[in-house]
Every structure is written in C-alpha cells, then in structure tokens.
Scaffold this motif. Sequence first.
Motif, PDB file in Angstrom:
ATOM      1  N   PRO A 125       0.798  -1.229   0.000  1.00 34.81           N
ATOM      2  CA  PRO A 125       0.000   0.000   0.000  1.00 34.81           C
ATOM      3  C   PRO A 125       0.834   1.285   0.000  1.00 34.81           C
ATOM      4  CG  PRO A 125      -0.072  -1.087   2.145  1.00 34.81           C
ATOM      5  CD  PRO A 125       0.565  -2.049   1.204  1.00 34.81           C
ATOM      6  N   ALA A 126       2.093   1.217   0.416  1.00 36.97           N
ATOM      7  CA  ALA A 126       2.928   2.419   0.441  1.00 36.97           C
ATOM      8  C   ALA A 126       3.654   2.669  -0.872  1.00 36.97           C
ATOM      9  CB  ALA A 126       3.953   2.316   1.578  1.00 36.97           C
ATOM     10  N   ASP A 127       3.580   1.717  -1.794  1.00 34.62           N
ATOM     11  CA  ASP A 127       4.297   1.831  -3.060  1.00 34.62           C
ATOM     12  C   ASP A 127       3.380   2.315  -4.175  1.00 34.62           C
ATOM     13  OD1 ASP A 127       6.398   0.758  -1.639  1.00 34.62           O
ATOM     14  OD2 ASP A 127       6.250  -1.239  -2.546  1.00 34.62           O
ATOM     15  N   GLY A 128       3.977   2.867  -5.227  1.00 37.74           N
ATOM     16  CA  GLY A 128       3.224   3.202  -6.425  1.00 37.74           C
ATOM     17  C   GLY A 128       3.030   1.968  -7.295  1.00 37.74           C
ATOM     18  N   ILE A 129       1.903   1.923  -7.981  1.00 33.25           N
ATOM     19  CA  ILE A 129       1.578   0.794  -8.859  1.00 33.25           C
ATOM     20  C   ILE A 129       1.260   1.364 -10.243  1.00 33.25           C
ATOM     21  CG2 ILE A 129       0.184  -1.260  -9.216  1.00 33.25           C
ATOM     22  CD1 ILE A 129       1.589  -1.299  -6.518  1.00 33.25           C
ATOM     23  N   ILE A 130       2.091   1.045 -11.231  1.00 37.01           N
ATOM     24  CA  ILE A 130       1.887   1.506 -12.606  1.00 37.01           C
ATOM     25  C   ILE A 130       1.624   0.282 -13.476  1.00 37.01           C
ATOM     26  CG2 ILE A 130       2.933   2.642 -14.601  1.00 37.01           C
ATOM     27  CD1 ILE A 130       4.598   4.301 -12.655  1.00 37.01           C
ATOM     28  N   THR A 131       0.529   0.314 -14.227  1.00 32.72           N
ATOM     29  CA  THR A 131       0.184  -0.809 -15.086  1.00 32.72           C
ATOM     30  C   THR A 131       0.009  -0.337 -16.520  1.00 32.72           C
ATOM     31  OG1 THR A 131      -2.230  -0.658 -14.886  1.00 32.72           O
ATOM     32  CG2 THR A 131      -1.068  -1.811 -13.131  1.00 32.72           C
ATOM     33  N   GLU A 132       0.283  -1.233 -17.450  1.00 35.70           N
ATOM     34  CA  GLU A 132       0.244  -0.855 -18.866  1.00 35.70           C
ATOM     35  C   GLU A 132      -1.127  -0.377 -19.295  1.00 35.70           C
ATOM     36  OE1 GLU A 132       1.275  -2.486 -23.343  1.00 35.70           O
ATOM     37  OE2 GLU A 132       1.425  -3.864 -21.655  1.00 35.70           O
ATOM     38  N   GLU A 133      -2.170  -1.047 -18.850  1.00 34.94           N
ATOM     39  CA  GLU A 133      -3.504  -0.760 -19.370  1.00 34.94           C
ATOM     40  C   GLU A 133      -4.259   0.287 -18.572  1.00 34.94           C
ATOM     41  OE1 GLU A 133      -3.742  -1.868 -22.204  1.00 34.94           O
ATOM     42  OE2 GLU A 133      -2.206  -3.412 -22.099  1.00 34.94           O
ATOM     43  N   ASN A 134      -3.611   0.926 -17.621  1.00 33.47           N
ATOM     44  CA  ASN A 134      -4.234   2.019 -16.865  1.00 33.47           C
ATOM     45  C   ASN A 134      -3.399   3.281 -17.042  1.00 33.47           C
ATOM     46  OD1 ASN A 134      -5.462   3.777 -15.108  1.00 33.47           O
ATOM     47  ND2 ASN A 134      -4.934   2.653 -13.246  1.00 33.47           N
TER      48      ASN A 134
END
Length: 283
Positions: A62-71
């Motif tokens: 929860p403290a990390d950033g989450i980057i995804t290709e389709e978002n």
Amino acid sequence: MTPVSLAQLTHINQALRDAGQLAQTLATQPFEIIEKGKNDFATSIDCQLDEQLSQQFQAWFPADGIITEENPDSRIQFHQNYERLWLIDPLDGTDDLIRIQKNYAVMVGLWQEGAPRAGWVYDPAADQLFYGGPSWGLWQSNGNDPAFPLKPSPPPHPTPDQAPLMIGYKDFQAYGAAIQHAIPETQFHFLGSFGLKVLQVITGQVGLYLYLNKRVKLWDTTAPLALAQAAGLICCDLTGEPLRFSADSLEHETLTHDQTILVGWPNYINCFRERLQLAIESV
C-alpha cells in the motif's frame, strides 16, 4: 538481499502464475481486440489481468506506487514521490497471443532509486517463472515445484560462421538487411515477448538482443532488465551509454524509453556494438 519478504514473494509468484494460466484459458475463448494506437493492440484479456494484478499489488504494497500498462492514469505516479514503484505488464507479447502463438509473458518489475531492483517474468506456455534482481540473484520455478537458483549460461563465443542475435519482427523488417550485410555471420532469432527475448540471452540461446524502434515502455523493461543485470549482462544503447530509467530519459506521459537497447554478454557487446551502430546509421 531480497526486496520482499518470504510471504510477499510467495504471493507474487502465485499471482503471476495464476494470471498466466488464466490468460492461456481465456485465449481459447472469444476475446476483444482493442486498438490503442498505430500497430499497438491490447485485448480484453490484458485488461482483465491488469485490473487483477493491480488490485493484488495495491493490497500487498500500500505504500508503493503501482503503474500498469492498461491504466494510463497510473503513470502519473512515476512523477510523484514514491520510493518504490511496481511496473506491471499483464501480457508482454500481446500480438503473439492475438495470433494464437505462445511467446507471451506476464511481467512485474520493481523500480527503486531510478533503476530496476527486481523482476518477475512468467512464461505461461512453459509454466516457468523467472525472478530475481541485481542484489538478489536469479531464480527459476517450474510449475508448482520449489524455486532453484538459475545459473546464467553464456553462449559460445561468436565466430565468423556463428553469431546468434535476437531481434524483434519490426526491427528486422527495418534493419535486418543492413545488419546482415555488415555482419554476415549474424543468425537472427525471433520471439514476441521482450521479457522472453532477454531470457534467451540469459540462458545462452543467443548472445545479444537489440531493440531499435524506441517504442518500449518502462513496464516492458524493468522486470527483464533487472534479471539481465543480475546475470551480469551489459544493458546499453548503440552508443555504449548505459540504459537509463530516470524521468529525464523517458517520455513524460507515456514512459517510453528514448534510447535504443542492447542487452548482451560482454563479449558479444564488445564484438558487435559498433558494427551494429554503423549498420543502423546506414539505413
């Protein structure tokens, strides 16, 4: 030093295997093909896995950033003050899935302090998971079997008759003839997934992988290049400059790399980089 706890590692490994096996099942059923841009496609399978993995990683980290290709909205997190970022590519090699071929993968990379820290690449067709990082080593698991250390395997030294190189389909169409003319000993190899191509270098099936068209994004590179660095491979561009993963080396909105990419064993890089550079510049 492992970047995640044993419990987190277990969750990640199972999540990638579940996603990859689900992709195989869904690929046998009707699915939607989505055109995101010129020669850039996704499918309803990509989108489903993207959402599934994103939710899991948000719950675990929860403290990390989450980057995804389709978002696309998630990319803004790269320019925020996260210490760590997870880069998720739910289907690397979507074109191969669309063509009902097997050369696609599920990938997750951990970015920290401007560089790849760890990576996971799961090959659904082979039911094999590869993971690790520069300060962690390399690991492989087959199906449900326990993971074991993966020892990188250098290929035979290039000779006047044999120089196996990995290249993408589009780059081959644009530059293959020029490379073959400049380096007659070249034997071209092809696969769909960026991550699976890098694994071919790590395991010694080819000595070098070159990517030239500057369309690759941060979620394509973070996981496999973490593995490449752990294997002792050189990751540079055609000029010999190390690959960069900082904001000033990526397109702001798309997170596209601005460098050409070479990933290879040191003897292959030393033997072919300058010759490849001259061949590409001649086109």
